[in-house]
Design an enzyme around this catalytic site. Structure first.
Site, PDB file in Angstrom:
ATOM      1  N   CYS A  81       0.840  -1.203   0.000  1.00  0.00           N
ATOM      2  CA  CYS A  81       0.000   0.000   0.000  1.00  0.00           C
ATOM      3  C   CYS A  81       0.876   1.255   0.000  1.00  0.00           C
ATOM      4  O   CYS A  81       1.582   1.489  -0.966  1.00  0.00           O
ATOM      5  CB  CYS A  81      -0.984  -0.060   1.176  1.00  0.00           C
ATOM      6  SG  CYS A  81      -2.392   1.059   0.928  1.00  0.00           S
ATOM      7  N   HIS A 186      -3.772  -4.927   0.112  1.00  0.00           N
ATOM      8  CA  HIS A 186      -3.234  -5.436   1.379  1.00  0.00           C
ATOM      9  C   HIS A 186      -3.263  -6.956   1.387  1.00  0.00           C
ATOM     10  O   HIS A 186      -4.305  -7.542   1.695  1.00  0.00           O
ATOM     11  CB  HIS A 186      -4.067  -4.912   2.548  1.00  0.00           C
ATOM     12  CG  HIS A 186      -3.838  -3.464   2.835  1.00  0.00           C
ATOM     13  ND1 HIS A 186      -2.867  -3.032   3.708  1.00  0.00           N
ATOM     14  CD2 HIS A 186      -4.424  -2.351   2.335  1.00  0.00           C
ATOM     15  CE1 HIS A 186      -2.875  -1.704   3.746  1.00  0.00           C
ATOM     16  NE2 HIS A 186      -3.806  -1.265   2.923  1.00  0.00           N
ATOM     17  N   GLU A 188      -2.058  -8.873   3.563  1.00  0.00           N
ATOM     18  CA  GLU A 188      -2.278  -9.343   4.940  1.00  0.00           C
ATOM     19  C   GLU A 188      -3.745  -9.284   5.326  1.00  0.00           C
ATOM     20  O   GLU A 188      -4.156  -9.850   6.331  1.00  0.00           O
ATOM     21  CB  GLU A 188      -1.413  -8.537   5.918  1.00  0.00           C
ATOM     22  CG  GLU A 188      -1.920  -7.139   6.286  1.00  0.00           C
ATOM     23  CD  GLU A 188      -1.659  -6.068   5.239  1.00  0.00           C
ATOM     24  OE1 GLU A 188      -1.298  -6.410   4.088  1.00  0.00           O
ATOM     25  OE2 GLU A 188      -1.848  -4.877   5.567  1.00  0.00           O
TER      26      GLU A 188
END
Lengths: 207, 259
Positions: A81, A186, A188
């Protein structure tokens, strides 16, 4: 294999750390540039404004350490990001600011790039591969990943764009320059597809 | 193409998960952490967690519980309830929240939205509005778990919040909350027409068609729901299948094993 997550005070690192722990990786949060030297892989995460992020990277001495490790020692780096956007030469968020210049290009607001949809671009969007890459192994083309951003990376060279997403216009989703990677979404927070991408980054061997 | 999100909302009060009707008469529906685990295992698009205790008592948000929840969450989650200042927001973000929902404090301190957007970025600021239809037919804003009538028009307030830097609007109909009678389409449409940021519709979902309607007829970017998932057999995955069948683009979950 040891993975360092750079803590420059800009975001929650716990979800990134947790994702790597799930994958069985040895991962640590690097609070100081000197601790980066212990790592074989480096993650530059980030949430927030470009200018603020770069100020922290410069003031806290991360830029020199990254130059040393990523340019001279060729350690693989993954920016996420804002961390991906800061790989650029410059960004416009919060005033024109110099970036890390690891992948030449600039970061601009989505509406300046021709996006006439609601901004920020928030939610799950399909990521389309421009080339088959180590980072995408096992993940089908056009899988959904979680995006949340108002600015996007425009690399000078198309060759550095390895995947895009469509949101009113074509957005750079993943960049690569050799052993330096960045993703706008993202991983994650992108559930299993994201975990697989992070695993692929762990498995990546620079030549 | 960007997908329409289906977002379960979890309200927690004194360690337990609750759900009410019209922001009142709370029913206990179980402990919080197992619910977070279940939704994570079911790979929902996103979660919203609201700390009702902090919202009602004025206590600081419980960032320690948030930290426990985030450990179980491989998907994005928004935390709200009783958030009053940048320090609390920072604690919640460090605890693992991806986005912070700001509600009551924005009425007394609207500049907090600007400050939060500047500090953390618009993308992690969700402005939450609880709205009720007034006797004159307009929609008014209510704060502190729908207990105080602020005297502001919803559309103007939504515009102001977006102008100040909110990245999304979470719009809840107090009248429809917990009723499962369907979203207030007129309310949602009035706001989606007025602002350029994504709007999450909340309050009233009772079946999948309600979700389809609020996307197709009222322009919602995401649908939040609680009672339908707590009290009926309907699921987020079922909602997405129904929406897909209606021609709405939804996220396809990645089902491969990590190798």
């Amino acid at each position: 294999m040891k993975i360092a997550i750079i803590n420059y005070g800009m975001c929650n690192l716990s979800s990134v750390r947790r994702a790597f722990e799930d994958l069985g990786a040895k991962v640590f949060v690097a609070d100081h540039p000197t601790s980066l030297y212990e790592a074989n892989r480096i993650i530059l995460p980030g949430v927030g404004a470009f200018s603020e992020g770069m100020t922290r990277l410069v003031e806290d001495g991360w830029v020199d350490a990254l130059h040393d490790l990523v340019i001279l020692q060729q350690k693989p780096l993954l920016g996420i990001c804002l961390g991906m956007q800061m790989l650029a030469t410059s960004g416009e968020e919060g005033g024109v600011t110099k970036g890390l210049n690891l992948i030449p290009g600039k970061v601009m607001r989505l509406d300046q790039l021709g996006c006439d949809l609601r901004i920020p671009h928030v939610g799950w969007n399909e990521v389309h591969y421009l080339s088959q890459d180590d980072l995408f192994t096992f993940i089908p083309d056009s899988s959904d990943f979680y995006f949340v951003h108002s600015y996007a990376f425009v690399p000078d060279s198309q060759e550095n764009i390895i995947a895009t997403a469509t949101y009113g216009t074509n957005i750079t989703a993943v960049v690569r320059n050799n052993h330096i990677f960045g993703c706008q979404f993202h991983p994650e927070k992108s559930s299993k597809a994201g975990r697989q991408l992070l695993k692929n980054f762990m498995n990546f061997m620079p030549c | 193409m960007l997908k329409v999100r289906v977002i379960p909302t979890l309200l927690w009060k004194d360690f337990g998960l609750v759900k009410g009707v019209g922001f009142d008469s709370w029913r206990r529906v179980g402990p919080v952490l197992p619910a977070v685990k279940v939704y994570n295992a079911r790979d929902v698009d996103e979660l919203i967690l609201v700390d009702i205790t902090a919202s009602q008592t004025g206590d600081a948000p419980d960032h320690i519980s948030v930290s426990d929840f985030s450990e179980e969450c491989a998907i994005p989650f928004t935390v709200g309830g009783g958030v009053k200042n940048l320090e609390q927001m920072l604690l919640l973000l460090h605890a693992g929240a991806d986005k912070i929902a700001i509600n009551s404090v924005a009425y007394s301190d609207p500049a907090l939205i600007d400050a939060a957007a500047a500090r953390f970025g618009s993308q992690c600021i969700v402005a939450s509005i609880d709205a009720r239809k007034l006797d004159n037919g307009n929609y008014g804003c209510f704060s502190h778990s729908a207990s105080i009538n602020i005297g502001k028009d919803v559309v103007n307030w939504a515009k102001e919040l977006a102008d100040r830097g909110a990245g999304e609007i979470l719009l809840t109909s107090i009248d429809r909350d917990g009723t499962m009678m369907g979203y207030d389409l007129a309310l949602v449409e009035s706001v989606t027409r007025a602002v350029d940021v994504p709007v999450i519709a909340s309050g009233g979902a009772g079946n999948y068609q309600h979700m389809i309607d609020v996307v197709e007829k009222a322009g919602a970017s995401a649908v939040a729901a609680a009672s339908i998932f707590h009290f009926t057999e309907q699921t987020p995955a079922g909602a997405k299948l129904a929406m897909q069948a209606a021609g709405i683009q939804v996220r396809r979950n990645y089902i491969g094993n990590i190798q």
